[in-house]
Write an enzyme that holds these catalytic residues in place. Structure first.
Site, short mmCIF file in Angstrom:
data_model
loop_
_atom_site.label_atom_id
_atom_site.label_comp_id
_atom_site.label_asym_id
_atom_site.label_seq_id
_atom_site.Cartn_x
_atom_site.Cartn_y
_atom_site.Cartn_z
N HIS A 145 0.26 -2.44 9.06
CA HIS A 145 1.69 -2.72 8.94
C HIS A 145 2.50 -2.18 10.12
CE1 HIS A 145 1.85 -4.52 4.92
NE2 HIS A 145 0.90 -3.68 4.58
N HIS A 195 0.83 -1.20 0.00
CA HIS A 195 0.00 0.00 0.00
C HIS A 195 0.87 1.26 0.00
CE1 HIS A 195 -3.48 -2.40 0.32
NE2 HIS A 195 -4.25 -1.54 0.97
#
Length: 345
Positions: free
Chosen positions: A307, A217
């Site tokens: 993350h 991302h």
């Protein structure tokens, strides 16, 4: 005797005048050389981003740092269970709508991110006179898109086999954890380590586990938004749509001289259009800026809710690796510049 003295005096006078006339150009040339050297020192080095580009680049680590700090300090976010293997908060207990992987911005925008980036670029490139004014400009813009898209493809889709993200995950000890009930003996699903990509692992009902997962991302959002900022931003600077800014880029010429980027501008007919359409971004440019804004917003959401900090950092660095060869390297390698050009020129 008198004639000899007179001749000697005249000779001395002529020599002084010659010396004087010789010294004047040397002094003028020296001053000009000094001014030229000072001007070169004031210029931005072609090997590095300009001040405007540096300001834009700083936005990315700032957003990621702020998001990571917010995530660590927010009681609501810290209290929400986080699945490190699935890289997501538990859906039913997510601290925000944007912490859920099924939020519409993630599903419709980020998951199809490169399609949106490409659509925004095409909308700008085919409608703005600064790009369409000469065929070579449009062709070089297309080559830059192809180069950046190629890097995105190698990192996230395919790199002579598994994508670089998948290869990195496997090289750092990761593997596909498949439930025993999903393992088919004698088939391609015979062992957990046989799955080389995250897509294949998920298709078999497994999950990536144990390795370093570069944030795809972050990589996508940084690479795509910077690509659009370069392509639209420098056009806006050069045609005056971005008031108060000037083109700070410098380039190395074939003879080694460092000059302003304007010297490589093409002199084709229609190059210096001064119409209102030329001096504004138009609908295509505005659409591109909206896409950039969405990229930055989703980058912040990724920084807060998804993350680890190191996975986000490696995603950022991987994007930067693809940026430099396309937008900085051509400034100091004339042969490469002749192929891909510079945005806005």
């Amino acid at each position: 005797m008198a004639d000899t003295n007179t001749s000697s005096l005249r000779s001395r006078s002529d020599n002084k005048m010659a010396a004087t006339s010789t010294n004047v150009p040397e002094s003028s040339s020296s001053a000009s050389s000094t001014q030229s050297t000072a001007a070169n020192k004031r210029r931005n080095p072609p090997h590095f981003p300009t001040a405007l580009e540096t300001l834009a680049l700083v936005i990315y680590p700032t957003v990621l740092a702020f998001g990571t700090l917010f995530s660590a300090l927010s009681p609501q976010t810290r209290a929400s269970p986080y699945d490190s293997t699935g890289q997501s908060h538990v859906q039913a207990l997510a601290p925000s709508y944007f912490a859920r992987k099924d939020n519409l911005f993630n599903v419709l925008f980020v998951k199809r991110g490169w399609a949106w980036i490409t659509a925004a670029f095409v909308a700008f490139a085919v409608t703005h006179p600064a790009v369409t004014s000469t065929p070579s400009r449009a062709a070089r813009a297309g080559l830059r898109w192809a180069a950046v898209t190629g890097w995105w493809f190698l990192v996230t889709q395919w790199c002579f086999g598994p994508a670089l993200i998948d290869r990195g995950f496997r090289l750092t000890g990761g593997q596909c954890a498949v439930a025993e009930s999903n393992v088919v003996q004698g088939d391609k699903h015979a062992g957990a380590r046989d799955f080389a990509t995250a897509v294949a692992c998920k298709a078999a009902g497994g999950r990536w586990s144990g390795g370093h997962d570069i944030s795809g991302h972050v990589f996508l959002l940084v690479l795509g938004s910077w690509f659009l900022l370069q392509e639209v931003g420098w056009v806006a600077v050069r045609v005056g749509a971005l008031t108060g800014r000037r083109d700070e880029r410098t380039v190395v010429m074939g003879d080694g001289a460092v000059k302003g980027a304007g010297v490589v501008a093409e002199k084709s007919e229609g190059q210096e259009d001064t119409t209102d359409a030329h001096r504004t971004l138009g609908l295509g440019g505005r659409f591109a800026l909206v896409v950039v804004g969405l990229c930055l917003w989703m980058l912040l959401m990724t920084a807060i809710y998804f993350h680890t900090w190191f996975e986000k950092f490696t995603g950022l660095m991987t994007a930067f690796v693809g940026i430099y060869p396309v937008y900085i390297l051509p400034r100091w390698i004339p042969a490469l510049r002749d192929i891909v050009g510079l945005p806005g020129i």
